[in-house]
Design an enzyme around this catalytic site. Structure first.
Site, mmCIF file in Angstrom:
data_model
loop_
_atom_site.group_PDB
_atom_site.id
_atom_site.type_symbol
_atom_site.label_atom_id
_atom_site.label_comp_id
_atom_site.label_asym_id
_atom_site.label_seq_id
_atom_site.Cartn_x
_atom_site.Cartn_y
_atom_site.Cartn_z
ATOM 1 N N GLU A 8 -63.927 -19.899 -20.161
ATOM 2 C CA GLU A 8 -62.999 -18.765 -20.250
ATOM 3 C C GLU A 8 -63.411 -17.700 -19.249
ATOM 4 O O GLU A 8 -64.449 -17.047 -19.414
ATOM 5 C CB GLU A 8 -63.012 -18.204 -21.670
ATOM 6 C CG GLU A 8 -62.600 -19.192 -22.734
ATOM 7 C CD GLU A 8 -61.219 -19.773 -22.489
ATOM 8 O OE1 GLU A 8 -60.276 -18.991 -22.266
ATOM 9 O OE2 GLU A 8 -61.084 -21.027 -22.484
ATOM 10 N N LYS A 38 -69.426 -24.607 -42.672
ATOM 11 C CA LYS A 38 -68.422 -24.696 -41.600
ATOM 12 C C LYS A 38 -67.101 -23.988 -41.945
ATOM 13 O O LYS A 38 -66.060 -24.287 -41.371
ATOM 14 C CB LYS A 38 -68.109 -26.164 -41.240
ATOM 15 C CG LYS A 38 -69.322 -27.056 -41.048
ATOM 16 C CD LYS A 38 -69.978 -26.877 -39.715
ATOM 17 C CE LYS A 38 -71.358 -27.520 -39.643
ATOM 18 N NZ LYS A 38 -71.336 -28.960 -39.487
ATOM 19 N N ASP A 65 -74.998 -26.132 -33.532
ATOM 20 C CA ASP A 65 -73.784 -26.785 -33.996
ATOM 21 C C ASP A 65 -72.630 -25.794 -33.850
ATOM 22 O O ASP A 65 -72.511 -24.847 -34.636
ATOM 23 C CB ASP A 65 -73.959 -27.205 -35.457
ATOM 24 C CG ASP A 65 -72.763 -27.994 -35.966
ATOM 25 O OD1 ASP A 65 -71.734 -28.050 -35.267
ATOM 26 O OD2 ASP A 65 -72.865 -28.558 -37.068
ATOM 27 N N HIS A 78 -58.160 11.250 -17.502
ATOM 28 C CA HIS A 78 -58.892 11.949 -16.457
ATOM 29 C C HIS A 78 -58.021 12.162 -15.233
ATOM 30 O O HIS A 78 -58.114 13.175 -14.555
ATOM 31 C CB HIS A 78 -60.176 11.187 -16.102
ATOM 32 C CG HIS A 78 -61.243 11.449 -17.103
ATOM 33 N ND1 HIS A 78 -62.441 12.008 -16.798
ATOM 34 C CD2 HIS A 78 -61.247 11.282 -18.452
ATOM 35 C CE1 HIS A 78 -63.161 12.145 -17.890
ATOM 36 N NE2 HIS A 78 -62.457 11.691 -18.905
#
Lengths: 396, 396, 396, 396
Positions: free
Chosen positions: B93, B223, B297, B388
């Site tokens: 990614e 899990k 894992d 700003h």
């Protein structure tokens, strides 16, 4: 918690001319060895071309080699996936491949897994803050009135994303929204981000009642599991289901539908009490292994591992079993799908490229179902064997 | 949903003599090519020795090559991890590595990330079913009275697992328990499974009020993310925290503590409403990338991605920011940690082998904190720049 | 759990001629005294006419006398409720009335409470079961296509209920729906039940893909709190909000906006962790007291007590505070609203009868807000006093 | 949201000499009539003595008369409640009494309801804030080491409250605690508040690492439903269970165990998806009606209505059904229990005063079970009748 005076910071070296090269990667590996003593020989053993990696990774040093095991054939009766598939599972957890493979054998005998994609929405979820709830409510109506223009503004930024609807959830002077899109064969997090940003710009330019807005405020919960995504879908909502004759369960799995159903009653209540996001067994195992193998964003396992299991013990002993994955995020295009090994793994299921994402979603869901029945059987197999042993039926 | 008549099933070929060999893997790749047309050249390009893979994978065909980017230096003020670390992140990614790297730079300037391991429990959660609630209640007391014997039975199966306590949650005639262990440098799911199975055998042999028991019933939620694990800890409960002067936020991130705090208020409520398991931003990104790189894992991302963020805007503009990861499951021994690339990645942080798991846990948590501040800054940076700009302060 | 041999059952006596009479009630009180020894003199002291009670209670024996305290004036800037109200609170919990009264004083000084009804839906939630997920998905589309006919079938049974939409949530071969209605000045649980039953009959007669359906399957969660109702509204979704100058908080409440805000940060995280359905303080107190006084169904407190609090500490020290009650179920017509004392309590707020339900909803929400600020102030008042004491500012 | 300029505030009149008198109440009723036009004749019709009301209500004006219906006999096989009871239900919701009464008849035939109190904890939940997580962790250990002294400090303030344990939940630099007490026959919210405040004073005097503490931060969730209270108990955790022969279900309820079980499967999943705090049907109905009748704090319905249902369809068609109420807050002493009608209602079940709270808890739980089976039967009765009709079995 006194802050340490920071040491002089030595950043990771970059090659300003060509940072996506074998040389740049080797230089960084040498840098690691110099600073940490660790050698990165395996990490440096890769077959992919670094020049293909812009948009995938920064500061490339090499690869993690994750073992792939092959499971199958998986028999799918889907609308996009039909027939047998061999499924690549990238994992280092022993028995995972064997367990899914065993489930695939069971379901093959039982006639395969039926899969259905129920819904498809990828979203960004901006929040809008107003002087008071009154303007928030009015803005909700304004969104309806201006939906076409907002949709046009969003879709200008993308060729594949289509804005379907804008969900709304109010609290105090805030309106949380969910911009739901279809995103073709891409997972779509990036394109929906850009599209929604464009939509928000149009909204801000055309509605002066908004005090602030934020592009995300925990109502699309990217990379996080949530009730809202489980209820309202993120990515694909896929159902995998099958009806397994008890004879097959007994013969193939040393299990029994009545025992499995009884265990399910107890685990259903357990899950209701424990606040789990998945009343099944271990869908994350199969999903993660497929995600790594096929170049999906494995961080999405946080969301995609959520599931609803619904099972029935039929009068004839058959076991109806279904799993619904309400936020399965998959792609066959973009992200890591085009990398060397990942693309090959997609290709072995004929799932690479455009027009394939529904097929991949169905194969993932079918794989998950096989794993659920395999582990579910194993949990009660001991009791089943004991029971039969006691009755002398399976003595040698 | 008529079941298809199943085609003749062609299983994945295995070499009965030596299935963990290059030849066996090559045979399976050829099988894939024959049946699907897909070539697995990249998949077949690996440097690890298949003979090391028993216990990690079945039906090995090759590897997924996941690109690794290097982030750092990360400055950690931990009890186990102290000083600077370069962190391997396996991901496809884009911007992920850059974003974490940017956060590490911010926190380096701010004096580093303080990390603390608050608790350490790995569990199995058997349920016990009785004739009625009365016996369930009595059994709860019986567990207390027989704790030492149960502990002895459990620990006979393991050299590293130590049973700490047995939590209890009742409903109807069922008693759900959680057997909490420390598990040394292993993640411990397998060893706690075996130990608890042994404990259950002892229990069944010594208590005749139990009708049934199941080794798992959704109260340890392996899990899967759950409230119980977030409240009561699964794996390590780690806090990473830091106080960042606003001047640094403004200079390094083009952000602002007051803006970030306001955004947090809105996202906190959003998360409360949406039922998310993490009121932070994207901890799954960093955790997944480290998990894949270091042989954890990755399916545990389902659990380990849960988090609690708590932030404060101080009167002087400083931003106190903390993240608590209540179910971080890591190992520096066993599982995939010893594989070629994974071991190298652990070694570059001096985290391979026994006695290192606390260090790894702290580095993961510190990395996550950097990523949270990086993304949190980015979300408000546009508004900050606009603000700003409007005031002419950062005009060229 | 051996079942006791049941004793001969002596049912509660009924007068077959006229069971809603003083005589029938007295006979039952005598029956109680005969069988239990308890005298029911106070229970038998009531001013309401039993003949008015059919549809409200069976086996009437008398009344519970619940003390009512008066709080106010409450200043409301609503769309339906405008101006000052004196609020009847039925309770036996000491300090409750005093606390709400104190909060009303605070908000009166601060200019009143702004209230907004954001949404209005009452629902029944039938589930439909199909042979497989495919038919479930098709049925979802069929509902869209046949919405007008379904709406017509539903609305034939009611003059006030209007079907707005049918929400859908799928899992496995089940489609859960929510039939959302507006119900005028009635709470509407009964009328939506009848209307949805009629709708289901029409659906079953016109769609032969359904295997079973159930009128309710925990997706409208009548008398139970749920995430779905908090997200999607049940009854009225009402926001009450106000901005209180710190000077008033300090003077009237001996409190301080910065302290209250800091406490809120900690309690917000606490609520996120504990899985509470309300990140506020004690809305159930005010709601229950008003519900009992005004003839609402107090069992709805289970749902109506859910709430979202959102607060801001402004730069000038002002405290913006809002509470959103997403499932406030109130009526000004039907149920217990017409009974003697209950009707009088509604009348004292000009809330009895048709066209008044919005007004009542706003008064309830405004009352709740006052109670939140009162208790929130009290929690930090000690620290505030201590702080000032330490600095010598509020010494005599 | 411009604040209205507040009108001159006219407070509720008080009699400084004797505010708990009929005259003071009458003066306030006149005040109401003068300012609102509403007459409070029924409200002013009460038999209780205002002089008994200090500690129960402020600004007393009269009473709400809530109709009481009688249900029973309820047959309970409890440890504290044994035999038959007639149960007072205060409600204005038609059919509620009839429905519970019908369920009581069913369970009477089936041999009664078995009830068991599994746990008993009332709590306050202070949070403690430290410079960093390190001190928070150390403080947790310090609590263990100083438990006896803390317990002594807490129990000095109460004769009935006993501190059992201090649960701990950490996040960032905050430690959330739960001080669990037994509280005799009182509900105990007030006494645990005082005791915990005293404990906190002792802690602050003896531990100088704490920056701040708050007496409550949403971890005991008084008057709010939460996962933590459902898991860890608040008030009494009570199980009510029974096994009902299908023949009785069919004859008495026109229902059927297999149908009811099938409906339960669907509603269990519905509840898991919808995030409901109760997978049963409508426990709030019975609990609220009993709470109002017997002087319990009805605002506790918010918590006490949470429940876990677990049911089994036995091979012989019997229906095992249980409900667990994990946070049932009841008292037989203090609060509203001593008021005229409320005391009478307790007395008719021999539940007034000390030593009776376990009995009352069991009767409430048994009542709830009857209501669950009654409504659960009704939901499927139509289908059952249709099924039998179709088969010609119950034709006249």
């Amino acid at each position: 918690m006194e802050p340490t005076t920071p040491p002089t910071r030595i950043p990771v070296p970059r090659d300003r001319e060509d940072d996506y090269s074998n040389a740049a990667a080797a230089a960084r590996r040498a840098f690691v060895t110099e600073h940490t003593g660790a050698k990165l020989d395996h990490v440096g053993s890769y077959s992919i071309d670094p020049a293909t990696l812009p948009g995938n990774v920064e500061h490339f040093v090499g690869v993690a080699q994750v073992p792939i095991g092959l499971a199958g054939p998986l028999l799918v009766n889907g609308e996009h996936a039909q027939g047998e598939f061999y499924v690549p599972l990238a994992t280092a957890e022993g028995t995972l491949v064997a367990s899914y493979n065993r489930g695939m054998r069971l379901l093959h005998e039982a006639g395969g897994v039926t899969t259905t994609i129920m819904a498809d929405h990828m979203q960004r979820a901006p929040s809008f803050i107003f002087p008071s709830a009154r303007e928030s409510r009015a803005f909700g109506e304004w969104l309806d009135e201006n939906f076409d223009a907002i949709k046009a503004a969003a879709e200008e930024t993308t060729s594949t994303g289509k804005l379907q609807e804008i969900e709304r959830y109010s609290a105090g002077r805030i309106l949380y929204t969910r911009f739901n899109y279809t995103t073709g064969d891409a997972a779509g997090q990036n394109l929906t981000g850009k599209a929604t940003q464009a939509a928000c710009r149009w909204i801000r330019a055309n509605n002066d009642t908004i005090e602030h807005h934020f592009l995300e405020s925990n109502f699309a919960t990217d990379k996080k599991s949530s009730t809202i995504n489980m209820l309202r879908t993120r990515g694909k909502r896929v159902v995998a289901e099958a009806t397994i004759p008890n004879e097959i369960l007994q013969r193939v799995m040393r299990s029994d539908s009545a025992l499995m159903f009884r265990a399910r009653q107890v685990s259903n209540l357990g899950g209701f009490m424990s606040g789990v996001n998945n009343n099944g067994a271990h869908s994350a195992n199969g999903i993660t292994a497929m995600f790594i193998a096929t170049g999906q964003d494995a961080a999405n396992v946080a969301e995609s591992s959520a599931a609803y299991v619904y099972a029935e013990l039929r009068d004839n002993g058959d076991y109806y079993f279904s799993i619904t994955i309400p936020s399965l995020i998959v792609a066959t295009y973009g992200g890591g799908t085009g990398l060397g090994t990942q693309r090959e793994c997609l290709e072995m299921m004929d799932c690479y490229g455009t027009g394939k994402v529904g097929k991949l979603a169905e194969i993932v869901a079918a794989t998950v179902l096989c794993g659920e029945l395999s582990l579910g059987s194993a949990i009660v197999a001991e009791e089943w064997v004991d029971a039969h042993d006691a009755h002398g039926r399976n003595r040698p």
